[in-house]
Design a protein around this motif. Structure first.
Motif, mmCIF file in Angstrom:
data_model
loop_
_atom_site.group_PDB
_atom_site.id
_atom_site.type_symbol
_atom_site.label_atom_id
_atom_site.label_comp_id
_atom_site.label_asym_id
_atom_site.label_seq_id
_atom_site.Cartn_x
_atom_site.Cartn_y
_atom_site.Cartn_z
ATOM 1 N N ARG A 152 104.441 58.192 143.303
ATOM 2 C CA ARG A 152 103.445 57.564 142.655
ATOM 3 C C ARG A 152 102.857 58.126 141.460
ATOM 4 N NH1 ARG A 152 100.299 54.734 146.583
ATOM 5 N NH2 ARG A 152 98.796 56.745 146.215
ATOM 6 N N ASN B 297 104.252 55.904 137.771
ATOM 7 C CA ASN B 297 102.934 55.027 137.416
ATOM 8 C C ASN B 297 101.291 55.522 137.291
ATOM 9 O OD1 ASN B 297 102.655 54.365 140.028
ATOM 10 N ND2 ASN B 297 103.338 52.216 139.939
ATOM 11 N N LEU C 209 99.815 55.961 139.886
ATOM 12 C CA LEU C 209 99.172 55.207 140.914
ATOM 13 C C LEU C 209 97.768 56.809 141.539
ATOM 14 C CD1 LEU C 209 100.657 52.651 143.016
ATOM 15 C CD2 LEU C 209 98.495 52.809 141.703
ATOM 16 N N ILE D 100 97.487 52.405 129.995
ATOM 17 C CA ILE D 100 98.692 52.871 131.464
ATOM 18 C C ILE D 100 98.544 50.730 131.976
ATOM 19 C CG2 ILE D 100 96.574 53.403 132.502
ATOM 20 C CD1 ILE D 100 100.145 54.402 133.280
ATOM 21 N N ARG E 77 102.295 50.026 133.127
ATOM 22 C CA ARG E 77 102.530 49.634 134.113
ATOM 23 C C ARG E 77 103.150 48.395 134.175
ATOM 24 N NH1 ARG E 77 97.186 51.274 136.486
ATOM 25 N NH2 ARG E 77 97.556 53.549 137.160
ATOM 26 N N MET F 195 106.972 48.014 141.159
ATOM 27 C CA MET F 195 106.771 48.908 142.492
ATOM 28 C C MET F 195 106.627 48.119 143.626
ATOM 29 S SD MET F 195 104.413 52.274 142.925
ATOM 30 C CE MET F 195 104.521 53.600 144.448
#
Lengths: 244, 256
Positions: B61, B64, B66, B88, B92, B97
């Motif tokens: 995580r 990316n 998160l 970002i 992304r 994901m």
């Protein structure tokens, strides 16, 4: 027993006789002037207050939940918290009177507008908490799925979170609007002739408390029932494309 | 064309696409990742395995963002994603994901689930997106589900949809966070099948999983994360048949 019966008959005759119907509703066009006219005022105040409440509540709810989710908007969140605390901590009648006597001091101010503002701002606080809880109740995985696809926070809220949240909070919103409709009955405090005040005026002219007040109650009940049915249909429509 | 999940995945293989440098992550003082560094090359299929609570998911995580790393740097295609000035959201869009809990959007049809992001973010035409979605659905054997809603599907179907939803953005990297852990055993195979094809088409993949057999089969490299650090990494054959460290030996003896 016979004595009791004759007493009851007398009471009925005094307050519910055809003459009383005539006196309370027909004479001076009282039914249309005070009951229907009052209902119209009540509904108008409610509709605009609901609209204002939704707009305010939506904005405040978004600010509060965004702060909770991301930690941003600290300053706005602080303002919102003060707003919520003041509005929810004081009676709506007091807010209405402050709005009329302290903020709109000018006698030219439209009483209806003052009432719409006072009730709208009041309702906004409750709607905000409804929206916030609706947003917070959506699984965080929905946020993450949106963000991982490349949506920013705002887009994620608009496309993914809000449609689900609104659906979830609809019953609570409906409750709030019903409460608001009934709360407008205190508008008489700033001499607005809405439904409750209308019934009260008739009572003070005819000295009959039963007919006018029962009529007022029935008209509130009808309005609320219609409102409930409408929201129920909207809810059903929204559920249709969400098979669970 | 039709038999390919991701035609654009056939990018030059071998160039570093993700670089992790000194990644640390702590949750309120509890250190989960301790100074991790690694590279992931284009076209590489990397599996991350390890005991529960070892930080596997947190590591994934972080890739990316998160999760925001406490310190360290992560480069995606040469851009430091931890830099405040990096957009970002744009990055992304290039990383798909897949989550353990699928996270399909329950208020949208399957087709809408898949087309929402490419239409809104890549400005793909609605018809074009629909056609691409139908192509992918056909590919994973779910053509008849395009008008269904997520809650009408089984777990395995949901996860296959989640994978192709991510593929709709034509990502350069796919991140899988325990994609089969929430599935009934008989549904694991259908999801692994789709992942296997992606791997065959040289999609760059980082997979966190407990499926050791699958790791052995499709991974280019397996990494063992334990106590917040990569203890050992190797090609799958070496990794499973000839573990070096005691910790990996102990772990493998428990899961194999």
């Amino acid at each position: 027993m016979a004595k009791w019966l004759s007493g009851a008959a007398e009471w009925w005759g005094r307050y519910f006789s055809p003459e009383q119907f005539y006196l309370n509703f027909v004479e001076d066009d009282r039914f249309f002037k005070y009951i229907i006219g009052g209902l119209k005022t009540t509904v108008i105040i409610t509709i605009f207050a609901v609209l204002l409440g939704i707009i305010l509540g939506f904005i405040v709810g978004i600010v509060r939940s965004t702060h909770e989710k991301t930690g941003k908007l600290k300053f706005l969140n602080a303002i919102c918290r003060v707003y919520l605390s003041v509005i929810r901590g004081t009676p709506v009648v007091v807010q209405l009177m402050i709005m009329y006597y302290c903020i709109f001091i000018s006698p030219d101010a439209s009483k209806m507008m003052v009432a719409v503002l006072a009730f709208g701002i009041n309702s906004g606080a409750y709607v905000a908490e409804i929206f916030r809880s609706g947003i917070m109740s959506i699984d965080n995985g929905q946020f993450e799925a949106g963000r991982s696809l490349g949506f920013n926070y705002r887009q994620t809220v608009i496309y993914i979170i809000m449609p689900q949240a609104v659906k979830n909070v609809l019953p609570a919103l409906c409750n709030e609007f019903i409460a608001l409709l009934k709360e407008t009955s205190v508008s008489g405090f700033i001499a607005i002739n809405e439904l409750t005040k209308g019934g009260d005026i008739i009572r003070s002219r005819t000295y009959n408390p039963y007919l006018p007040l029962f009529t007022v109650a029935v008209f509130y009940w009808i309005t609320v029932t219609v409102l409930t049915a409408l929201v129920g249909r909207l809810e059903k429509k929204l559920r249709k494309n969400d098979v669970r | 064309m039709d038999d390919i999940l991701m035609p654009q995945a056939k990018a030059p293989v071998g160039k570093k696409v993700i670089e992790v440098k000194g990644l640390c992550k702590a949750f309120s003082g509890n250190e989960v990742l301790k100074n991790i560094s690694t590279d992931i090359k284009r076209g590489e299929v990397v599996f991350v395995v390890g005991p529960s609570g070892s930080g596997k998911s947190t590591f994934l995580r972080c890739l990316n963002l998160l999760e925001t790393p406490t310190s360290g740097e992560i480069y995606f295609d040469g851009t430091n994603i931890c830099d405040k000035n990096t957009d970002i959201d744009k990055l992304r869009q290039r990383m798909g994901m897949v989550f353990q809990q699928f996270n399909l959007f329950p208020h949208m049809s399957i087709l809408k689930n898949m087309t929402l992001a490419p239409v809104k973010l890549l400005k793909m035409k609605e018809e074009e997106a629909d056609a691409e979605a139908e192509r992918l659905l056909k590919r994973v054997g779910l053509s008849d589900k395009k008008d269904a809603y997520p809650n009408q599907l089984s777990g395995g179907q949901k996860q296959r949809i989640a994978i192709v939803r991510a593929l709709m953005m034509k990502p350069e990297v796919m991140l899988f966070d325990e994609p089969t852990s929430a599935l009934d055993p008989e549904m694991v195979g259908e999801v692994l099948g789709v992942m296997r094809e992606l791997a065959r088409e040289h999609m760059t993949m980082v997979v966190v999983t407990h499926e050791m057999g699958f790791a052995r089969e499709v991974a280019d490299r397996v990494m063992f994360l334990d106590g917040g650090d990569f203890v050992e990494e190797a090609a799958p054959k070496e990794f499973f048949s000839n573990p070096k460290s005691e910790r990996l030996k102990a772990f493998l003896s428990k899961v194999l």
